[in-house]
Scaffold this active site. Structure first.
Site, PDB file in Angstrom:
ATOM      1  N   HIS A 263       0.785  -1.234   0.000  1.00  0.00           N
ATOM      2  CA  HIS A 263       0.000   0.000   0.000  1.00  0.00           C
ATOM      3  C   HIS A 263       0.814   1.280   0.000  1.00  0.00           C
ATOM      4  O   HIS A 263       0.291   2.344   0.311  1.00  0.00           O
ATOM      5  CB  HIS A 263      -0.954   0.004   1.198  1.00  0.00           C
ATOM      6  CG  HIS A 263      -2.159  -0.838   0.997  1.00  0.00           C
ATOM      7  ND1 HIS A 263      -3.269  -0.761   1.815  1.00  0.00           N
ATOM      8  CD2 HIS A 263      -2.448  -1.774   0.063  1.00  0.00           C
ATOM      9  CE1 HIS A 263      -4.184  -1.631   1.405  1.00  0.00           C
ATOM     10  NE2 HIS A 263      -3.702  -2.254   0.343  1.00  0.00           N
ATOM     11  N   HIS A 287      -0.439  -6.487   7.157  1.00  0.00           N
ATOM     12  CA  HIS A 287      -1.013  -7.271   6.069  1.00  0.00           C
ATOM     13  C   HIS A 287       0.130  -7.547   5.099  1.00  0.00           C
ATOM     14  O   HIS A 287       0.610  -6.637   4.421  1.00  0.00           O
ATOM     15  CB  HIS A 287      -2.156  -6.521   5.381  1.00  0.00           C
ATOM     16  CG  HIS A 287      -3.472  -6.733   6.052  1.00  0.00           C
ATOM     17  ND1 HIS A 287      -4.669  -6.330   5.498  1.00  0.00           N
ATOM     18  CD2 HIS A 287      -3.779  -7.337   7.227  1.00  0.00           C
ATOM     19  CE1 HIS A 287      -5.660  -6.673   6.313  1.00  0.00           C
ATOM     20  NE2 HIS A 287      -5.147  -7.266   7.365  1.00  0.00           N
TER      21      HIS A 287
END
Length: 419
Positions: A263, A287
């Site tokens: 991200h 994550h």
């Protein structure tokens, strides 16, 4: 591989590590206690099981069409059971709200713990923990890619109610399983082109989050995390929930910050962020995926960045970092994707646990960086595989490549019959 051979190889490896002052038995004992939250959405390509719905959208896309995708909860749990049988160590499952168990359509702002009771019962049987995620995508009320930050008060209210409902579900999961459920909030909100009122969108998001997190829930039952993103498909110009927004919000409200390895900018890595964030936030959520081309969510490999992530987890305290996987590759057998990625995450953690950490720190502090570098490089050649094989043996799961035959047999017997 015969058990006797595995044990012999382990004893030789144990001796080699002991020469560096590393206790392999202690490392394996620590590894067995570090849970990795395996993501349910790898098994069905992020489709979910909402009656009358299905299919991801809003920047969420699983590519490929490999045969054998789980089409319902029964098939998904069958695949999860098999995956868990091939993975050693402590286990958790990460669920999205769209994986509810209901024969009737249920509005997302009306879901309750009852819609997930069968998952809680399944987790009890597996002796596994559960984590949870609200689903703010793949829905008519998310068609503009604006949910909690929407200028439409009705849209915002719907998704606020969804977030509140999800926290109650997560709390019930943690309460029944006697293990805190980590609930992670990610939204797709943003703008495709030139954005004028970024401040207004972020003010609306903050107000929405304040309402969702208003009720205090015991940490022993659930903990809240918020996840940022650089951008997504359809929101290339402005992501409302940016890294700066959520870092500030998490610090202000004492929430967990979720760092997703796909991200950020292509040259950024989350391994460098872990120690920085942990200076100001008590716990974080990771994550872990593999961003081949930015946020492309490939199966986790035992590569440099994964090893660096694991080293930072161990060096900063595994009890402060919650590990979840987040990828969805539909070009290969989905069960194999789970097992490969989870075992690689464990190998990386074991690699970090087997470091002569105290000596390396002492060398760094005394500016003996040549010796430090030499040890780090020699360390790469030590027989990590022999130690991990022994871990698998003692955990009663397939050793080395043996799991491949198990996956292939399961695919032939079960997954291939799904059409």
């Amino acid at each position: 591989m015969k058990a006797k051979t595995v044990e012999q190889r382990y004893l030789l490896a144990k001796e080699q590590y002991a020469e560096l002052g590393v206790d392999t038995d202690a490392a394996l004992k620590a590894l067995a206690k570090i849970p990795i939250s395996m993501h349910c959405w790898q098994g069905d390509d992020v489709g979910g099981f909402e009656p009358g719905a299905g299919g991801a959208s809003g920047g969420i896309l699983s590519t490929g069409n490999y045969p054998g995708r789980a089409r319902n909860i029964k098939e998904l749990r069958s695949d999860l059971d098999k995956a868990f049988s091939l993975i050693p160590g402590a286990k958790r499952l990460n669920l999205h709200a769209i994986y509810l168990d209901s024969r009737k359509a249920v509005a997302r702002n009306k879901i309750t713990p009852a819609h997930f009771q069968s998952w809680i019962d399944w987790a009890k049987e597996q002796k596994a923990g559960l984590d949870f995620n609200p689903t703010y995508f793949a829905h008519p009320k998310a068609s503009t890619n604006l949910t909690l930050s929407s200028p439409d008060a009705g849209i915002r209210e719907y998704w606020i109610e969804h977030g509140i409902a999800c926290r109650k579900i997560a709390a019930e999961m943690g309460k029944q399983l006697k293990s805190p459920c980590i609930m992670n909030t990610w939204i797709p909100d943003g703008f495709k082109d030139i954005t004028v009122d970024r401040a207004g969108a972020r003010a609306r998001l903050e107000e929405s989050l304040d309402r969702i997190f208003a009720e205090k829930i015991p940490a022993k039952h659930m903990r809240d995390a918020v996840e940022s993103k650089l951008f997504g498909i359809g929101v290339e110009s402005c992501t409302v929930g940016s890294n700066e927004f959520y870092m500030g919000y998490a610090m202000k409200n004492k929430l967990l910050l979720c760092l997703d390895s796909g991200h950020f900018h292509p040259t950024e890595v989350i391994s460098d962020k872990i120690s920085a964030v942990l200076r100001f936030i008590d716990e974080i959520l990771l994550h872990v995926s593999r961003p081949v081309r930015w946020d492309s969510d490939h199966v986790v490999l035992f590569d440099d960045e994964l090893r660096a992530i694991a080293q930072e987890i161990v060096r900063n305290g595994p009890d402060r970092v919650h590990i979840g996987l987040d990828y969805f590759d539909a070009t290969i057998n989905r069960l194999e994707a789970w097992v490969i990625g989870t075992r690689n995450m464990q190998k990386a953690l074991l690699n970090a646990l087997l470091e002569p950490a105290e000596e390396l720190i002492d060398l760094e502090r005394s500016f003996r960086n040549g010796r430090k570098l030499a040890l780090l490089e020699e360390f790469k050649m030590l027989p990590l595989g022999a130690v991990y094989d022994y871990f698998c043996l003692t955990q009663n799961v397939p050793v080395a490549t043996e799991y491949i035959r198990e996956v292939e047999a399961y695919e032939k017997k079960v997954q291939s019959k799904r059409g």
